[in-house]
Design an enzyme around this catalytic site. Structure first.
Site, mmCIF file in Angstrom:
data_model
loop_
_atom_site.group_PDB
_atom_site.id
_atom_site.type_symbol
_atom_site.label_atom_id
_atom_site.label_comp_id
_atom_site.label_asym_id
_atom_site.label_seq_id
_atom_site.Cartn_x
_atom_site.Cartn_y
_atom_site.Cartn_z
ATOM 1 C CB SER A 43 -0.638 -0.099 0.839
ATOM 2 O OG SER A 43 -0.383 0.015 1.844
ATOM 3 C CG HIS A 157 -0.568 -5.478 3.953
ATOM 4 N ND1 HIS A 157 -0.286 -4.638 5.233
ATOM 5 C CD2 HIS A 157 -0.035 -4.994 2.924
ATOM 6 C CE1 HIS A 157 0.184 -4.160 4.677
ATOM 7 N NE2 HIS A 157 0.583 -3.943 2.856
ATOM 8 C CD GLU A 166 -0.154 -1.780 8.837
ATOM 9 O OE1 GLU A 166 0.605 -1.731 10.027
ATOM 10 O OE2 GLU A 166 0.377 -1.880 7.923
ATOM 11 C CD GLU A 207 2.921 -5.175 7.550
ATOM 12 O OE1 GLU A 207 2.363 -5.199 8.919
ATOM 13 O OE2 GLU A 207 3.028 -4.344 7.055
ATOM 14 C CG ASP A 245 -1.670 1.364 9.053
ATOM 15 O OD1 ASP A 245 -2.591 2.973 8.002
ATOM 16 O OD2 ASP A 245 0.114 1.374 7.838
ATOM 17 C CD GLU A 286 1.209 3.974 9.935
ATOM 18 O OE1 GLU A 286 1.156 3.174 10.570
ATOM 19 O OE2 GLU A 286 1.289 3.445 8.184
ATOM 20 C CG ASP A 313 2.991 4.910 5.462
ATOM 21 O OD1 ASP A 313 3.863 5.035 5.285
ATOM 22 O OD2 ASP A 313 2.622 3.176 5.761
ATOM 23 C CE LYS A 338 6.133 2.399 5.710
ATOM 24 N NZ LYS A 338 4.429 2.377 4.578
ATOM 25 C CG HIS A 366 7.454 -4.310 9.482
ATOM 26 N ND1 HIS A 366 6.668 -5.110 9.425
ATOM 27 C CD2 HIS A 366 6.448 -2.627 9.057
ATOM 28 C CE1 HIS A 366 5.706 -4.571 9.669
ATOM 29 N NE2 HIS A 366 5.338 -3.433 9.383
ATOM 30 C CE LYS A 389 3.320 0.461 10.245
ATOM 31 N NZ LYS A 389 2.192 0.621 9.831
HETATM 32 P P1 PGA Z 1 3.406 -1.226 2.926
HETATM 33 O O1 PGA Z 1 2.218 -1.245 4.200
HETATM 34 O O2 PGA Z 1 4.785 -2.148 3.068
HETATM 35 O O3 PGA Z 1 2.814 -2.608 2.061
HETATM 36 O O4 PGA Z 1 3.297 0.135 1.668
HETATM 37 C C1 PGA Z 1 2.873 -0.995 5.572
HETATM 38 C C2 PGA Z 1 1.611 0.503 5.580
HETATM 39 O O5 PGA Z 1 0.595 1.351 5.346
HETATM 40 O O6 PGA Z 1 2.324 1.082 6.717
HETATM 41 ZN ZN ZN Z 2 0.789 3.124 7.136
#
Ligand code: PGA
Ligand code: ZN
Length: 419
Positions: A43, A157, A166, A207, A245, A286, A313, A338, A366, A389
């Protein structure tokens, strides 16, 4: 102490989802050899640095990274090998200049970030320092972060109905990383039992969280509270809190949020979150709204910004320029961090400094596609970011990060927690 690079190389390996990614190696003239595994998202924010994929349908359905590998072994190695660098910033700057695009699309952010992470590790080793010490900015106190365990997966996911991506449990009241990891694992095990006893499948998402067929996010939240209590913890900030999230960009269509069959305006979505945080011990949200809904984000921040942490994010992409813009517009009060979203370790550290200077929180993360590389554990510790996370407290690529935190705690007895 300048470092001379003698070789940079990459090879195509698999990530935790069975898709190709890069493993990179940086060798220094003093004999230091360091490796990195490159993470990859599903995502993704539209303004993320560009991950180079081959697009050759006959090879991993187009998702191969052989061109990115060739860029490391060819152009990047030719440029870095034999050169000395005063620090990581100089090496990263050389990579950015060589790529010469604004989004790392020529050489590939996956190629560049792999070299940057391996170089950071090589430089740390060469100086005889721990990676977290090497990454620690001047004047910042190193600290062990509160792990946020993603125990229920939805969105892109997992192949279930759940629109929110999440659902995380966060042992905010734990006294140490070791105890926080224990709490996460115990809640995870308890949740598995509860799901099984109610007839839900306990298969896993990308995840490592469970992926039950549940429509309403509130139903999941109620199960989480039950699991937290069932495992013997107090739900909330002095025990085990909850973080969400939703990754709302993924269910935002034509100006409306599509949640469990309902079509919600931005205001209605914020109302829904307000109700959720009143009913459940959610302390962090998030990507509650879509990356294109800046106006909605301004309202969200005005309405809930004093009560909970609002992390950007997809909307921020660990990008110093976008983060600065968001800070001045009062959009959110925290950034997800990230490394592969921006593409170098140095730029990530700049993004984190901008957050710190503005009093914003930094939530180190991650990606859904991971390797056993635990770089983010050291990044979170060295920058004192307070929280991290890395998915469920299960599956090798997820627990590699948590296990590294335990190792650091055991060896260095650093302070744990957000404050
Ligand atoms: P992604 O998702 O690593 O698949 O982008 C993680 C997130 O949205 O925090
Ligand atoms: Zn996110």
């Amino acid at each position: 102490m300048a470092k001379t690079v003698t070789n940079v190389m990459a090879v195509q390996i698999l990530d935790s989802r069975g898709r190709p990614t890069l493993a990179t190696t940086v060798t220094l003239a003093d004999g230091t050899v360091a490796r990195a595994g490159v993470p990859s998202g599903a995502s993704t924010g539209s303004r993320e640095a560009v991950e180079l994929r081959d697009g050759d349908a006959s090879h991993f359905s187009g998702s191969g990274v052989l061109q990115a590998v060739a860029n490391v072994n060819g152009e990047i190695n030719a440029t870095l090998a034999g050169r000395s660098f005063a620090d990581l910033e100089e090496l990263d700057g050389t990579l950015i200049e060589l790529d010469a695009t604004s989004n790392k699309s020529r050489l590939g952010a996956n190629a560049i970030v792999g070299v940057s992470i391996a170089a950071a590790r090589a430089f740390a080793t060469s100086e005889g320092r721990q990676l977290w010490e090497y990454l620690q900015p001047a004047g910042v106190t190193a600290r062990l972060p509160v792990p946020h365990f993603n125990v229920v997966n939805g969105g892109v996911h997992a192949p279930n109905n759940l629109d929110f991506q999440e659902f995380m449990v966060a042992p905010l009241g734990a006294p140490s990383i070791a105890e926080a990891v224990r709490a996460g694992a115990e809640v995870y095990a308890k949740l598995k039992g509860i799901l099984a006893s109610r007839g839900f499948a306990t298969g896993l998402g990308d995840e490592g969280g469970f992926a039950p067929q549940i429509d309403h996010p509130e139903e999941v939240l109620a199960l989480l509270v039950e699991a937290i209590e069932g495992a013997g913890y107090r739900p909330g900030r002095d025990g085990v809190g909850i973080a969400l999230d939703p990754a709302a960009s993924e269910f935002y269509r034509d100006g409306f949020y599509q949640v469990a069959g309902e079509s919600l305006s931005s205001t209605a979505m914020i109302d829904r979150y307000e109700q959720i945080i009143s009913d459940y011990p959610v302390w962090l949200l998030e990507d509650g709204l879509a990356e294109s809904d800046w106006e909605g984000w301004e309202h969200l921040t005005t309405r809930l910004g004093e009560r909970i942490e609002l992390v950007g994010d997809d909307i921020l992409c660990t990008n110093p320029t976008i983060i600065s813009d968001a800070i001045s517009r009062h959009v959110g009060n925290a950034a997800l961090i990230k490394v592969n979203q921006i593409g170098t370790v140095s730029e990530t550290l700049v993004a984190m400094r901008i957050c710190r200077d503005a009093g914003w929180a930094q939530f180190v993360s991650h990606r859904s596609g991971e390797t056993e590389d635990a770089f983010i554990a050291d990044l979170a510790v060295g920058t004192g970011s307070g929280h991290i996370k890395s998915g469920a407290p299960a599956r090798g690529e997820r627990v590699a990060k948590y296990n590294r935190l335990i190792e650091i705690e055991t060896a260095y007895a650093l302070r744990y927690g957000l404050a």
